[in-house]
Design an enzyme around this catalytic site. Sequence first.
Site, PDB file in Angstrom:
ATOM      1  N   GLY A 125       0.997  -1.190  -0.098  1.00 35.36           N
ATOM      2  CA  GLY A 125       0.256   0.099   0.034  1.00 35.36           C
ATOM      3  C   GLY A 125       0.805   1.025  -0.532  1.00 35.36           C
ATOM      4  CB  THR A 127      -0.864   4.301  -4.858  1.00 32.45           C
ATOM      5  OG1 THR A 127      -0.189   4.332  -5.608  1.00 32.45           O
ATOM      6  CG2 THR A 127      -2.284   5.657  -5.616  1.00 32.45           C
ATOM      7  CD  GLU A 128      -2.067   8.533   1.082  1.00 31.64           C
ATOM      8  OE1 GLU A 128      -1.563   7.152   2.203  1.00 31.64           O
ATOM      9  OE2 GLU A 128      -2.067   9.083   0.843  1.00 31.64           O
ATOM     10  N   PRO A 129      -6.075   7.975  -2.122  1.00 38.47           N
ATOM     11  CG  PRO A 129      -7.725   7.624  -1.506  1.00 38.47           C
ATOM     12  CD  PRO A 129      -6.317   7.297  -1.250  1.00 38.47           C
ATOM     13  N   GLY A 132      -0.428   9.081  -6.077  1.00 41.21           N
ATOM     14  CA  GLY A 132      -0.021   8.582  -5.889  1.00 41.21           C
ATOM     15  C   GLY A 132       1.619   8.678  -6.466  1.00 41.21           C
ATOM     16  CB  THR A 159      -1.960  -5.389  -7.139  1.00 42.53           C
ATOM     17  OG1 THR A 159      -2.135  -3.800  -8.080  1.00 42.53           O
ATOM     18  CG2 THR A 159      -2.134  -6.800  -7.667  1.00 42.53           C
ATOM     19  NE  ARG A 264      -8.465 -12.373 -42.875  1.00 40.18           N
ATOM     20  CZ  ARG A 264      -9.971 -12.438 -43.531  1.00 40.18           C
ATOM     21  NH1 ARG A 264     -10.456 -13.657 -43.047  1.00 40.18           N
ATOM     22  NH2 ARG A 264     -10.800 -11.834 -43.132  1.00 40.18           N
ATOM     23  CB  ILE A 333      -2.231  -7.887 -37.292  1.00 36.31           C
ATOM     24  CG1 ILE A 333      -0.823  -6.749 -38.178  1.00 36.31           C
ATOM     25  CG2 ILE A 333      -1.538  -9.077 -38.345  1.00 36.31           C
ATOM     26  CD1 ILE A 333       1.075  -7.097 -37.317  1.00 36.31           C
ATOM     27  CD  GLU A 359       5.445  -1.955  -8.743  1.00 37.22           C
ATOM     28  OE1 GLU A 359       6.647  -0.751  -8.819  1.00 37.22           O
ATOM     29  OE2 GLU A 359       5.142  -2.404  -8.638  1.00 37.22           O
TER      30      GLU A 359
END
Length: 382
Positions: A125, A127-129, A132, A159, A264, A333, A359
């Site tokens: 932990g 990052t904050e609201p 980050g 995460t 293809r 493609i 990150e």
Amino acid sequence: MDTYFLTDDQKAIHDSIQKFCLEKIAPFSKNIDETDEFPHEIFKQLGELGYMGASSSADYGGGGLDLVSTCLILEEISKASGAVGSSYNAHIGLASTVMSEHGSLAQKEKYLRDLTSGKKIGAFGLTEPSGGSNAREPKTQAQLQGDHYLINGSKAFNTNGWVADTFVITAKTPNGVTAFILERGMPGFEIGKPDKKMGVHGSPTSTLYFDNVKVPLENMIGEEGTGFRKFARTLDKGRVNVAALSVGLAQASYEVAVQYSKERTQFGKPIGAFQGIHFQIAEMATDIEAARLLMLNAARLYDAGLPIKKQAAMAKYFAAEASLRVCDKAIEILGGYGYLRDFPVERFYRDAKMYQIGEGTSQIQRIIIAREILGSAIANFS
């Protein structure tokens, strides 16, 4: 991998994880994305084979692998499933790394063994609201109250937050930023429901809420005020890990596009016979090669004990952007099929987008690179 000057041990590790990913992860990657459910069984198997402690100290059940070997594992897992790669990296590259490199003997004995065995999942932990990028100034506060700290605040985009048992977080103390170990179920510690994301479905991120969470003094990592310095080195290493994850997604997209170009047909011949496809395939292959070499170079410097701040930022920045370019070309493609969920390239693109942000965004990486070249005084001059 024979052209990358790997040792015999590194080649063996690569071959082993590649086989595992082809058999145990890749066949389930589409279902993981569609259900958005954390694949507990896959992580259990990774733990049984020793991968959940790949980069941690062997003294506490880890593999003690060098960073090159860890990156080879991350690339193959991400190639098989972006979601599994994301959660695996948060576990071994963030939570476990901080504890392995900076935790006390008692903390390692109590927490690290369960992480390296895969018995418990880790989360990190930072990052904050409210943001980050300015990790030196967290709004989450920790106040010393005798033999414990009271922590108040929140952390965003964690995460593994929804499934983790052990959390390493930062909080502001009078002497600066300090790192702490928290456990699921501590009174006042609440975990928000999984965020609904564009990609990496099956790798849950959640907001963590702290309301007078009582954390024992022995759960502080290192000395008060040293948390940011500990995390900074972890983040340098983590950026190399993210470069490996990005390369894995790019390689997966590239292989699908190459195979499709051979099969293809249009106007009586494979589309791979047309110069327009030649150029895109060549650009994709070059992007992947350059990204992988930047990643391996940074990893080797780290393994040699050398500073990697600039090299890690370069690897993460280039690999994340290159991965998006490769995934975008793969969709082009495949044409209309590339836009359908029946084919995997649209999933690769959604997953790759996260690493342009997570990150440290690509903009932040460019700032770090410039500061390392020019010096912070000149780079910050306005």
